[in-house]
Design a protein around this motif. Structure first.
Motif, PDB file in Angstrom:
ATOM      1  N   ASN A  26      -0.470 -11.021  -5.857  1.00 44.59           N
ATOM      2  CA  ASN A  26      -0.819 -10.691  -7.398  1.00 44.59           C
ATOM      3  C   ASN A  26      -0.387 -11.832  -8.165  1.00 44.59           C
ATOM      4  O   ASN A  26      -0.976 -11.891  -9.022  1.00 44.59           O
ATOM      5  CB  ASN A  26      -0.238  -9.297  -7.621  1.00 44.59           C
ATOM      6  CG  ASN A  26      -0.902  -8.041  -6.997  1.00 44.59           C
ATOM      7  OD1 ASN A  26      -1.919  -8.219  -6.331  1.00 44.59           O
ATOM      8  ND2 ASN A  26      -0.041  -7.008  -7.001  1.00 44.59           N
TER       9      ASN A  26
ATOM     10  N   ASP B  14      -5.285 -16.186  -0.595  1.00 43.73           N
ATOM     11  CA  ASP B  14      -5.966 -14.903   0.141  1.00 43.73           C
ATOM     12  C   ASP B  14      -7.295 -15.134   0.539  1.00 43.73           C
ATOM     13  O   ASP B  14      -8.120 -14.436   0.646  1.00 43.73           O
ATOM     14  CB  ASP B  14      -6.436 -14.144  -1.299  1.00 43.73           C
ATOM     15  CG  ASP B  14      -6.818 -14.891  -2.422  1.00 43.73           C
ATOM     16  OD1 ASP B  14      -7.334 -16.029  -2.103  1.00 43.73           O
ATOM     17  OD2 ASP B  14      -7.092 -13.987  -3.391  1.00 43.73           O
TER      18      ASP B  14
ATOM     19  N   ASP C 218      -2.562  -1.081   4.526  1.00 49.65           N
ATOM     20  CA  ASP C 218      -3.568  -0.800   3.681  1.00 49.65           C
ATOM     21  C   ASP C 218      -3.741  -1.789   2.543  1.00 49.65           C
ATOM     22  O   ASP C 218      -3.185  -2.897   2.476  1.00 49.65           O
ATOM     23  CB  ASP C 218      -3.538   0.650   2.995  1.00 49.65           C
ATOM     24  CG  ASP C 218      -2.384   0.844   2.267  1.00 49.65           C
ATOM     25  OD1 ASP C 218      -1.828  -0.208   1.644  1.00 49.65           O
ATOM     26  OD2 ASP C 218      -1.837   1.903   2.319  1.00 49.65           O
ATOM     27  N   GLN C 219      -4.746  -1.823   1.772  1.00 49.26           N
ATOM     28  CA  GLN C 219      -4.847  -2.548   0.622  1.00 49.26           C
ATOM     29  C   GLN C 219      -3.931  -2.697  -0.362  1.00 49.26           C
ATOM     30  O   GLN C 219      -3.811  -3.792  -1.291  1.00 49.26           O
ATOM     31  CB  GLN C 219      -6.149  -2.026  -0.157  1.00 49.26           C
ATOM     32  CG  GLN C 219      -7.707  -2.120   0.823  1.00 49.26           C
ATOM     33  CD  GLN C 219      -8.836  -1.910   0.017  1.00 49.26           C
ATOM     34  OE1 GLN C 219      -8.781  -1.389  -1.141  1.00 49.26           O
ATOM     35  NE2 GLN C 219      -9.917  -2.210   0.489  1.00 49.26           N
ATOM     36  N   THR C 220      -2.971  -1.769  -0.109  1.00 46.46           N
ATOM     37  CA  THR C 220      -1.806  -1.878  -1.176  1.00 46.46           C
ATOM     38  C   THR C 220      -0.609  -2.754  -0.507  1.00 46.46           C
ATOM     39  O   THR C 220       0.300  -3.244  -1.268  1.00 46.46           O
ATOM     40  CB  THR C 220      -1.166  -0.699  -1.595  1.00 46.46           C
ATOM     41  OG1 THR C 220      -0.591  -0.096  -0.439  1.00 46.46           O
ATOM     42  CG2 THR C 220      -2.171   0.545  -2.321  1.00 46.46           C
ATOM     43  N   ALA C 221      -0.802  -3.258   0.728  1.00 49.72           N
ATOM     44  CA  ALA C 221       0.109  -4.219   1.423  1.00 49.72           C
ATOM     45  C   ALA C 221      -0.280  -5.419   1.313  1.00 49.72           C
ATOM     46  O   ALA C 221      -1.376  -5.708   0.768  1.00 49.72           O
ATOM     47  CB  ALA C 221       0.232  -3.734   2.719  1.00 49.72           C
TER      48      ALA C 221
ATOM     49  N   SER D 131       3.589 -10.869   0.702  1.00 50.18           N
ATOM     50  CA  SER D 131       3.509  -9.670   0.175  1.00 50.18           C
ATOM     51  C   SER D 131       2.455  -9.533  -0.555  1.00 50.18           C
ATOM     52  O   SER D 131       1.815 -10.297  -1.275  1.00 50.18           O
ATOM     53  CB  SER D 131       5.005  -9.144  -0.426  1.00 50.18           C
ATOM     54  OG  SER D 131       5.243 -10.080  -1.623  1.00 50.18           O
ATOM     55  N   ARG D 132       1.975  -7.981  -0.992  1.00 51.94           N
ATOM     56  CA  ARG D 132       1.153  -7.978  -2.215  1.00 51.94           C
ATOM     57  C   ARG D 132       1.611  -8.467  -3.574  1.00 51.94           C
ATOM     58  O   ARG D 132       0.844  -9.037  -4.082  1.00 51.94           O
ATOM     59  CB  ARG D 132       0.958  -6.261  -2.307  1.00 51.94           C
ATOM     60  CG  ARG D 132      -0.091  -5.831  -3.282  1.00 51.94           C
ATOM     61  CD  ARG D 132      -1.307  -6.562  -3.409  1.00 51.94           C
ATOM     62  NE  ARG D 132      -2.089  -6.610  -2.064  1.00 51.94           N
ATOM     63  CZ  ARG D 132      -3.125  -7.279  -2.217  1.00 51.94           C
ATOM     64  NH1 ARG D 132      -3.685  -7.749  -3.195  1.00 51.94           N
ATOM     65  NH2 ARG D 132      -3.776  -7.173  -0.907  1.00 51.94           N
ATOM     66  N   GLU D 133       2.962  -8.247  -3.918  1.00 50.10           N
ATOM     67  CA  GLU D 133       3.402  -8.996  -5.178  1.00 50.10           C
ATOM     68  C   GLU D 133       2.915 -10.382  -4.886  1.00 50.10           C
ATOM     69  O   GLU D 133       2.518 -10.913  -6.244  1.00 50.10           O
ATOM     70  CB  GLU D 133       4.830  -8.643  -5.204  1.00 50.10           C
ATOM     71  CG  GLU D 133       5.636  -9.446  -6.508  1.00 50.10           C
ATOM     72  CD  GLU D 133       5.121  -8.851  -7.598  1.00 50.10           C
ATOM     73  OE1 GLU D 133       5.293  -9.509  -8.634  1.00 50.10           O
ATOM     74  OE2 GLU D 133       4.572  -7.570  -7.819  1.00 50.10           O
TER      75      GLU D 133
ATOM     76  N   HIS E 214      -0.553  -9.522   3.610  1.00 50.49           N
ATOM     77  CA  HIS E 214      -1.272  -9.809   5.008  1.00 50.49           C
ATOM     78  C   HIS E 214      -0.526 -10.995   5.633  1.00 50.49           C
ATOM     79  O   HIS E 214       0.401 -11.748   4.752  1.00 50.49           O
ATOM     80  CB  HIS E 214      -2.746 -10.124   4.560  1.00 50.49           C
ATOM     81  CG  HIS E 214      -2.899 -11.259   3.444  1.00 50.49           C
ATOM     82  ND1 HIS E 214      -3.887 -10.654   2.689  1.00 50.49           N
ATOM     83  CD2 HIS E 214      -2.532 -12.360   3.322  1.00 50.49           C
ATOM     84  CE1 HIS E 214      -4.144 -12.010   1.734  1.00 50.49           C
ATOM     85  NE2 HIS E 214      -3.259 -12.810   2.215  1.00 50.49           N
TER      86      HIS E 214
END
Length: 205
Positions: A72, A78, A20-23, A67-69, A25
């Motif tokens: 960020n 992205d 989901d959007q918290t993960a 990772s999402r981290e 890609h």
């Protein structure tokens, strides 16, 4: 470990969500001129200065999971577009830049990017917390490229520094796409990081 000497400009050609959007890609990267014959699954390649692990490959492309981290804390991972690439250094290679870990310490913002004579001036505003690691004639990594700091100016909430770029560096990296306001990945000098830690530890004893 890496050297900050870009080996090729590749291109992110596909982005697939890992959840989901918290993960994070998965990125598919066209390696461009970067040879992949000696790259195995699990090997490290930096994308715009961020160390990533190869999870799949073909003769001309490879894939990494971000990772999402990491998303960020970095810029340029992205969206579809060009990225600077470097494979991990081996002990038989020349250290043309400086020791680079591939760990992004913060995001900078381009303040100026303009031709000056035969060269290019790149001025970047860095987060205040990185100011103590940025010194005149010291090394810094911008989007995976080892560069020498020419000037440093501290302010209350940031640190602005500049580097001089020769035409070759601009031509063979993604720096040619920068403009005022662009975000860039920054990695401070590895030795400076440990010196700061040792000083902080000795003062607290």
């Amino acid at each position: 470990m890496f050297t900050g000497i870009v080996a090729a400009v590749g291109k992110i050609t596909a982005i697939s969500p890992l959840g989901d959007q918290t993960a994070g890609h998965r990125l598919t990267v066209d390696a461009g001129g970067l040879p992949l014959a000696d790259v195995a699954l699990g090997d490290s390649i930096t994308l715009n200065g961020a160390c990533m692990t190869v999870v799949a490959k073909t003769e001309s492309t490879f894939e990494v999971d971000v990772s999402r981290e990491s998303l960020n804390c970095t810029a340029g991972l992205d969206a579809i577009g060009e990225v600077n690439l470097e494979k991990a250094v081996t002990l038989s290679e020349r250290l043309g830049g400086h020791l680079v870990s591939g760990h992004v310490d913060g995001l900078g913002t381009v303040q100026k990017f303009e031709a000056v004579g035969e060269s290019w001036l790149l001025a970047v505003k860095a987060p205040k917390e990185l100011a103590k690691f940025i010194a005149v004639k010291g090394s810094i990594v911008i989007n995976g490229i080892s560069l020498t700091v020419n000037t440093v100016a501290d302010s209350a909430d940031a640190c602005e520094f500049s580097v001089n770029l020769i035409p070759h560096t601009v031509q063979v990296t993604t720096l040619k796409h920068l403009q005022t306001g662009s975000k860039v990945n920054l990695e401070i000098d590895l030795i400076a990081r440990y010196v700061e830690r040792m000083l902080a530890t000795s003062q607290s004893v």
